[in-house]
Motif scaffolding. Structure first.
Motif, PDB file in Angstrom:
ATOM      1  N   GLU A 180      -3.696  -3.537  -4.086  1.00  0.00           N
ATOM      2  CA  GLU A 180      -3.853  -4.349  -2.876  1.00  0.00           C
ATOM      3  C   GLU A 180      -3.423  -5.797  -3.129  1.00  0.00           C
ATOM      4  OE1 GLU A 180      -7.291  -5.619   0.388  1.00  0.00           O
ATOM      5  OE2 GLU A 180      -7.834  -4.496  -1.403  1.00  0.00           O
ATOM      6  N   PHE A 181      -3.845  -6.358  -4.262  1.00  0.00           N
ATOM      7  CA  PHE A 181      -3.464  -7.731  -4.609  1.00  0.00           C
ATOM      8  C   PHE A 181      -1.952  -7.836  -4.788  1.00  0.00           C
ATOM      9  CE2 PHE A 181      -2.563 -11.044  -7.737  1.00  0.00           C
ATOM     10  CZ  PHE A 181      -3.244 -12.125  -7.206  1.00  0.00           C
ATOM     11  N   HIS A 182      -1.366  -6.861  -5.458  1.00  0.00           N
ATOM     12  CA  HIS A 182       0.077  -6.831  -5.702  1.00  0.00           C
ATOM     13  C   HIS A 182       0.843  -6.799  -4.384  1.00  0.00           C
ATOM     14  CE1 HIS A 182       3.917  -5.807  -7.448  1.00  0.00           C
ATOM     15  NE2 HIS A 182       3.893  -4.562  -7.004  1.00  0.00           N
ATOM     16  N   HIS A 183       0.427  -5.947  -3.464  1.00  0.00           N
ATOM     17  CA  HIS A 183       1.123  -5.832  -2.179  1.00  0.00           C
ATOM     18  C   HIS A 183       0.940  -7.075  -1.320  1.00  0.00           C
ATOM     19  CE1 HIS A 183       1.447  -1.144  -2.178  1.00  0.00           C
ATOM     20  NE2 HIS A 183       2.289  -1.736  -2.993  1.00  0.00           N
ATOM     21  N   THR A 184      -0.235  -7.674  -1.346  1.00  0.00           N
ATOM     22  CA  THR A 184      -0.457  -8.904  -0.587  1.00  0.00           C
ATOM     23  C   THR A 184       0.462 -10.010  -1.088  1.00  0.00           C
ATOM     24  OG1 THR A 184      -2.761  -8.320  -0.160  1.00  0.00           O
ATOM     25  CG2 THR A 184      -2.169 -10.647   0.061  1.00  0.00           C
ATOM     26  N   ALA A 185       0.605 -10.122  -2.414  1.00  0.00           N
ATOM     27  CA  ALA A 185       1.498 -11.138  -2.982  1.00  0.00           C
ATOM     28  C   ALA A 185       2.950 -10.867  -2.583  1.00  0.00           C
ATOM     29  CB  ALA A 185       1.358 -11.156  -4.500  1.00  0.00           C
ATOM     30  N   GLU A 210       6.260  -1.335   5.528  1.00  0.00           N
ATOM     31  CA  GLU A 210       5.688  -0.166   6.208  1.00  0.00           C
ATOM     32  C   GLU A 210       4.968   0.729   5.205  1.00  0.00           C
ATOM     33  OE1 GLU A 210       5.438   0.874   9.351  1.00  0.00           O
ATOM     34  OE2 GLU A 210       6.245  -1.031  10.069  1.00  0.00           O
ATOM     35  N   GLU A 211       5.582   0.917   4.042  1.00  0.00           N
ATOM     36  CA  GLU A 211       4.954   1.744   3.018  1.00  0.00           C
ATOM     37  C   GLU A 211       3.644   1.128   2.536  1.00  0.00           C
ATOM     38  OE1 GLU A 211       7.399   2.867  -0.220  1.00  0.00           O
ATOM     39  OE2 GLU A 211       8.858   3.942   1.007  1.00  0.00           O
ATOM     40  N   HIS A 212       3.572  -0.191   2.508  1.00  0.00           N
ATOM     41  CA  HIS A 212       2.335  -0.849   2.082  1.00  0.00           C
ATOM     42  C   HIS A 212       1.173  -0.455   2.993  1.00  0.00           C
ATOM     43  CE1 HIS A 212       4.405  -4.346  -0.294  1.00  0.00           C
ATOM     44  NE2 HIS A 212       4.629  -3.152  -0.806  1.00  0.00           N
ATOM     45  N   ARG A 213       1.462  -0.320   4.282  1.00  0.00           N
ATOM     46  CA  ARG A 213       0.390   0.086   5.208  1.00  0.00           C
ATOM     47  C   ARG A 213      -0.031   1.533   4.936  1.00  0.00           C
ATOM     48  NH1 ARG A 213       3.000  -3.920   8.407  1.00  0.00           N
ATOM     49  NH2 ARG A 213       4.764  -2.635   9.018  1.00  0.00           N
ATOM     50  N   VAL A 215       0.285   3.056   2.013  1.00  0.00           N
ATOM     51  CA  VAL A 215      -0.384   3.037   0.719  1.00  0.00           C
ATOM     52  C   VAL A 215      -1.823   2.546   0.857  1.00  0.00           C
ATOM     53  CG1 VAL A 215      -0.419   1.862  -1.513  1.00  0.00           C
ATOM     54  CG2 VAL A 215       1.705   2.863  -0.669  1.00  0.00           C
ATOM     55  N   ALA A 216      -2.058   1.566   1.746  1.00  0.00           N
ATOM     56  CA  ALA A 216      -3.422   1.075   1.969  1.00  0.00           C
ATOM     57  C   ALA A 216      -4.319   2.208   2.469  1.00  0.00           C
ATOM     58  CB  ALA A 216      -3.414  -0.076   2.962  1.00  0.00           C
ATOM     59  N   ARG A 217      -3.775   3.071   3.321  1.00  0.00           N
ATOM     60  CA  ARG A 217      -4.559   4.224   3.789  1.00  0.00           C
ATOM     61  C   ARG A 217      -4.846   5.176   2.635  1.00  0.00           C
ATOM     62  NH1 ARG A 217      -2.968   9.025   4.412  1.00  0.00           N
ATOM     63  NH2 ARG A 217      -0.753   8.494   4.574  1.00  0.00           N
ATOM     64  N   ILE A 218      -3.840   5.422   1.785  1.00  0.00           N
ATOM     65  CA  ILE A 218      -4.029   6.323   0.650  1.00  0.00           C
ATOM     66  C   ILE A 218      -5.076   5.766  -0.312  1.00  0.00           C
ATOM     67  CG2 ILE A 218      -2.891   7.384  -1.339  1.00  0.00           C
ATOM     68  CD1 ILE A 218      -0.297   7.348   0.292  1.00  0.00           C
ATOM     69  N   GLN A 219      -5.066   4.432  -0.508  1.00  0.00           N
ATOM     70  CA  GLN A 219      -6.073   3.826  -1.378  1.00  0.00           C
ATOM     71  C   GLN A 219      -7.476   4.130  -0.869  1.00  0.00           C
ATOM     72  OE1 GLN A 219      -3.384  -0.071  -1.633  1.00  0.00           O
ATOM     73  NE2 GLN A 219      -5.446  -0.439  -2.351  1.00  0.00           N
TER      74      GLN A 219
END
Length: 273
Positions: A180-185, A210-213, A215-219
């Motif tokens: 999450e921190f990595h994607h936010t940066a 788009e993939e980050h969103r 991935v956030a669901r998968i997390q």
């Protein structure tokens, strides 16, 4: 012997640094939540349960670690080692009814694919991705070990819970929080700069956002899956975990394919003014 342990506040999110005694057991570095025998766990212990990634300062050395409380027979064995080296902890345990937590500070394993030196942003991205892949491997290996220990139970009554629940949870949580921190940066800093520097990358960067969103669901699904560990069907659990892992690693691979050639030309750390 003392070290400085910096945790992230469970509620505040602010860093908190405390001096703690430590004990070595081979390559392990351990701290104990004694709180001088008080009836409640120390604040730093609650913090690391919420945020497993901690910072350790030991003499002239500083490094990040994953804080993993030991459970069951492993905790008993490690606590016996602690008391052998520092008998005062036995007195603290005798002074309270709670079980004093024994926390192992695990240093991240670099992995064979990690860059030996970080000279540019491509190296830094691979360093982060290698750490993330290592945590995913930890989660899978510990899940398999958990189910193997559960299946090995013989005799009447329910199988005792294997002492891997907290270990698995901490690695899972550390992975999710780091990702999450990595994607936010990336979304807030790296991607806007790359879009200006390399306009041809804009479509790829938009796909990554788009993939980050996704991935956030998968997390979130991964954390929820770990919460079912004690009652889960091993085959169903592993099938879901494998599907999540496949999707997460595919995202990392696509990001490397698109970004590494560009990032290799960007020095890291950035040069001073």
């Amino acid at each position: 012997m003392t070290l400085l342990l910096t945790t992230t506040g469970a509620k505040s999110g602010a860093p908190h640094t405390v001096p703690l005694g430590y004990v070595r057991d081979g390559g392990r570095l351990m701290v104990v939540g004694s709180n001088l025998g008080a009836p409640s766990h120390p604040d730093w212990y609650h913090n690391l349960l919420a945020h497993p990634t901690v910072r350790v300062e030991l003499a002239a050395e500083q490094f990040e670690a994953i804080a993993v409380p030991a459970e069951g027979a492993r905790r008993e064995r490690l606590f016996a080692r602690v008391v052998h080296v520092a008998p005062g902890y036995g007195g603290y345990q005798a002074a309270t009814e709670r079980t004093l937590p024994v926390v192992v500070l695990e240093r991240p394993e670099p992995g064979p694919e990690a860059p030996r030196e970080v000279n540019n942003l491509a190296d830094k991205l691979m360093e982060v991705h290698t750490w993330l892949r290592t945590q995913l491997r930890h989660v899978a290996a510990e899940a398999d070990a958990y189910f193997a220990a559960r299946a090995a139970h013989e005799g009447p009554g329910d199988a005792p819970a294997p002492g891997l629940g907290l270990q698995l949870r901490q690695h899972c949580l550390a992975f999710c929080q780091a990702l999450e921190f990595h994607h936010t940066a990336e979304d807030n800093h790296m991607f806007p700069g790359l879009a200006q520097y390399r306009p041809a990358l804009r479509d790829a960067l938009e796909r990554l956002r788009e993939e980050h969103r996704t991935v956030a669901r998968i997390q979130g699904d991964l954390v929820a899956l770990i919460d079912t560990l004690s009652t889960a069907d091993p085959f169903g659990f592993r099938t879901q975990l494998d599907a999540m892992t496949k999707e997460l690693t595919a995202h990392l691979a696509y990001e490397e394919e698109e970004l590494l050639p560009v990032l290799s030309a960007v020095p890291f750390p950035p040069p001073g003014p």
